[in-house]
Scaffold this active site. Sequence first.
Site, PDB file in Angstrom:
ATOM      1  N   GLU A   1      22.282  -1.615  24.765  1.00 52.01           N
ATOM      2  CA  GLU A   1      21.501  -1.926  23.548  1.00 52.01           C
ATOM      3  C   GLU A   1      20.635  -0.481  23.398  1.00 52.01           C
ATOM      4  O   GLU A   1      20.089   0.162  23.804  1.00 52.01           O
ATOM      5  CB  GLU A   1      20.280  -2.834  23.915  1.00 52.01           C
ATOM      6  CG  GLU A   1      20.781  -4.278  24.084  1.00 52.01           C
ATOM      7  CD  GLU A   1      21.299  -4.841  22.961  1.00 52.01           C
ATOM      8  OE1 GLU A   1      21.263  -4.305  21.899  1.00 52.01           O
ATOM      9  OE2 GLU A   1      21.678  -6.120  22.991  1.00 52.01           O
TER      10      GLU A   1
ATOM     11  N   LYS B   1      16.665  -0.132  37.405  1.00 52.96           N
ATOM     12  CA  LYS B   1      15.946   1.319  37.653  1.00 52.96           C
ATOM     13  C   LYS B   1      15.184   1.477  36.212  1.00 52.96           C
ATOM     14  O   LYS B   1      15.887   1.293  35.203  1.00 52.96           O
ATOM     15  CB  LYS B   1      17.081   2.289  37.516  1.00 52.96           C
ATOM     16  CG  LYS B   1      16.516   3.597  37.473  1.00 52.96           C
ATOM     17  CD  LYS B   1      17.173   4.820  37.261  1.00 52.96           C
ATOM     18  CE  LYS B   1      17.077   5.257  35.781  1.00 52.96           C
ATOM     19  NZ  LYS B   1      15.720   5.778  35.603  1.00 52.96           N
TER      20      LYS B   1
ATOM     21  N   CYS C   1      12.980   0.242  18.793  1.00 50.67           N
ATOM     22  CA  CYS C   1      14.360   0.463  18.500  1.00 50.67           C
ATOM     23  C   CYS C   1      14.662  -0.144  17.079  1.00 50.67           C
ATOM     24  O   CYS C   1      15.371   0.484  16.193  1.00 50.67           O
ATOM     25  CB  CYS C   1      15.336  -0.225  19.446  1.00 50.67           C
ATOM     26  SG  CYS C   1      15.022  -1.900  19.995  1.00 50.67           S
TER      27      CYS C   1
ATOM     28  N   GLU D   1      17.052   9.418  13.949  1.00 49.21           N
ATOM     29  CA  GLU D   1      16.218   8.412  14.295  1.00 49.21           C
ATOM     30  C   GLU D   1      15.160   9.125  14.982  1.00 49.21           C
ATOM     31  O   GLU D   1      15.052   9.630  16.095  1.00 49.21           O
ATOM     32  CB  GLU D   1      16.488   7.275  15.648  1.00 49.21           C
ATOM     33  CG  GLU D   1      15.637   6.528  16.050  1.00 49.21           C
ATOM     34  CD  GLU D   1      16.292   5.798  17.500  1.00 49.21           C
ATOM     35  OE1 GLU D   1      16.945   6.594  18.341  1.00 49.21           O
ATOM     36  OE2 GLU D   1      15.967   4.586  17.778  1.00 49.21           O
TER      37      GLU D   1
ATOM     38  N   SER E   1      18.759   5.344  24.872  1.00 46.86           N
ATOM     39  CA  SER E   1      19.474   6.271  23.543  1.00 46.86           C
ATOM     40  C   SER E   1      21.010   5.910  23.434  1.00 46.86           C
ATOM     41  O   SER E   1      21.454   5.629  24.465  1.00 46.86           O
ATOM     42  CB  SER E   1      19.017   7.532  23.562  1.00 46.86           C
ATOM     43  OG  SER E   1      19.494   8.160  24.805  1.00 46.86           O
TER      44      SER E   1
END
Length: 474
Positions: free
Chosen positions: A244, A171, A278, A375, A223
Site C-alpha cells: 500500500e 516492524k 496517503c 506527493e 512510500s
Amino acid sequence: MDFDRDYTMTIGGQAVSAAEVQAVINPATEEVIAHAPAASRAQLDDAVSAAKAAFPAWSALSFAERQEALRSIGQRLNHFKEDLMRLLTREQGKPRAGAEWELTGAIIWCDEIAKHELPILVAEDSPQRLIETRHIPIGVVGAITPWNYPVLLALWKILPALLAGNTVVVKPSPYTPLTTLKIGEMLRDVLPAGVLNIVSGGNDLGKWITQHPDIGKISFTGSTETGRRIMESASNGLKRITLELGGNDAAIVLPDVDPKKVAKELFWAAFQNSAQLCVAAKRLFIHADVYDDVAAELVEFAKTVKMGDGAQQGIDLGPIQNRMQFEKVKDLLEDSRQSGHNFLLGGDIPEGKGYFVPVTIVDNPPENSRVVAEEAFGPVLPLLKFDDVDEVVARANDTIYGLGGSVWSSDITTARKIAERLECGTVWINEIHAFSPHATFAGFKQSGIGVENATQGLLEFTNAQTIVTKRLLP
Ligand code: NAD
C-alpha cells in the site's frame, strides 16, 4: 503498564531490549521522548523463529477461536485507549481528535475483521467429482508500517494475518515505534507466545525482514520508492507481497456545489493529519465557474483552524511528523515560491521549535510544477482550474499514482459517472475518508499491489489450495 518508559520489543512472548537504541522525538517540541530498541539481525532471527514455532498450534485453532482472539485484542486496546492516544500524540504529533479517530478505528477493526470468514469455493460438485478450493495460511508474515497512522495501519495487517492463521513479525517506523511496542506488550498475555512479535529498528531491519527465508509474506504500507525496493528484495524467495503505497489523489469539484458548504469538507479532505495521509486530496480541481468562490471560502475556513502542539487543548492540526519529511515539504514550498506561484495562504515556515508547516494553498500552479506532480505529504495544496469533464478526468488520471479520489457535486449521477472514469482504488462522492473494514482498499498503478480489508484482504494472507476428489472408483 507504564506508557512513559520501558519500551521493549516482544519476541516469543517475552520483553526484549537491544544493545542499540534509537531516539524517538516529539515532532511538536523536538524533544527526545524515549529510546526504542534497535533490533539486531540475531534478534530478528529470534522473532522469526518464535513465529515459526508458534505457527502449527495457532493455525490449528478453529476459525472461531481466532475470531475470538481478535475480539480480545480489541478489548485490550479499548482498555488502554486513553494511554495509547496520549502516547500517539506525543510520538506522532497528531492532536487528540486525530488520535481518538485512529484508536477508535483500530478497535472497530478488531471486531469487524473478526466477522470475515475464509470461503471454500466449489468449482464442481457432480456425481463424478468434487473440486474445492480452500484457503490456508502462509506461515510467518512480516508487517512493515509507516509513521502517519502507526496504530491503525499495523492493525490492518495484524488482524487479517492472525485471523487467517498466520503468525506475525511487525516492524513499525523508526519515527513512531512506541505505540506499536506498547501494543505488543499489552497483548503478551492475550495471544500465545510467538504469535505476534514486535521488533523495532531502522530501514535495515525492514530490509532484513524482506530478505528473511522463513518469512512467507510481506505486508507493507509506506512510500512507493520503498515499495519498489521491497518488491525487488522479496523476489528472492518469491514472497507474497501486499504493498500500500503513495498517492497523489485528485478531488474534482463540479460547478453545482455550494462553495461555502463544500469548503469545510474540502479543507479536511486535504489537510487531515496535516496532510500526512496517503489518501489526502492532494490536487484540488475546481470548475472555473466556482473556482474563485471555492478558493475564497477555503482560505476563510483555513484561517479558523489552529495548528500547534497536539497535546494542548484546542489544536486542530499538528506538525509534520519528522525532520526528514519536514525538509522535503520545505523544499517543495521553496520550489513553488521560486517558480513564482501565487500563495492564497501560508507559505512561510515559522521560527521556533517543532516541525510546523503552515497550511499553504497555491493558486492554480502549472500542471507540470513539482507542487502538483509530486506527493507533498504535508499541508501544501495546489488548487487547479478546469473547464470540462473530459479534460479534468484526463488531468486527474495523468499521474503514476492511483490510490484514491473524490468527486463533489449536487448531481450524484454525474458524479458517479466521473468516479467510474478515475483510475484509482477508492473514489468517494461528496465525502472522503469513509473507510470500511468490509470494503477493499487498494491502489492502482504505482500506488500498490494487492488489497487490504474485506474478505479479499483476508485472502491475501492465504495460499489457495484446490482439492480434486474423484467420486467414482475406477
Ligand atoms: P517509508 O517507505 O519511508 O517507510 C515505511 C516503512 O518501511 C518504515 O517502517 C521503514 O523503516 C521501512 N523501510 C524503509 N526502507 C525499507 C527497505 N528497504 N526495506 C524494508 N523496509 C523499509 O514510508 P514513510 O515515509 O514511513 O510513509 C510515508 C509514505 O507512506 C507516503 O508515501 C504515503 O503516501 C505512504 N502511505 C501509504 C498508505 C497506503 O495505505 N497506501 C498509507 C499510509 C502511508
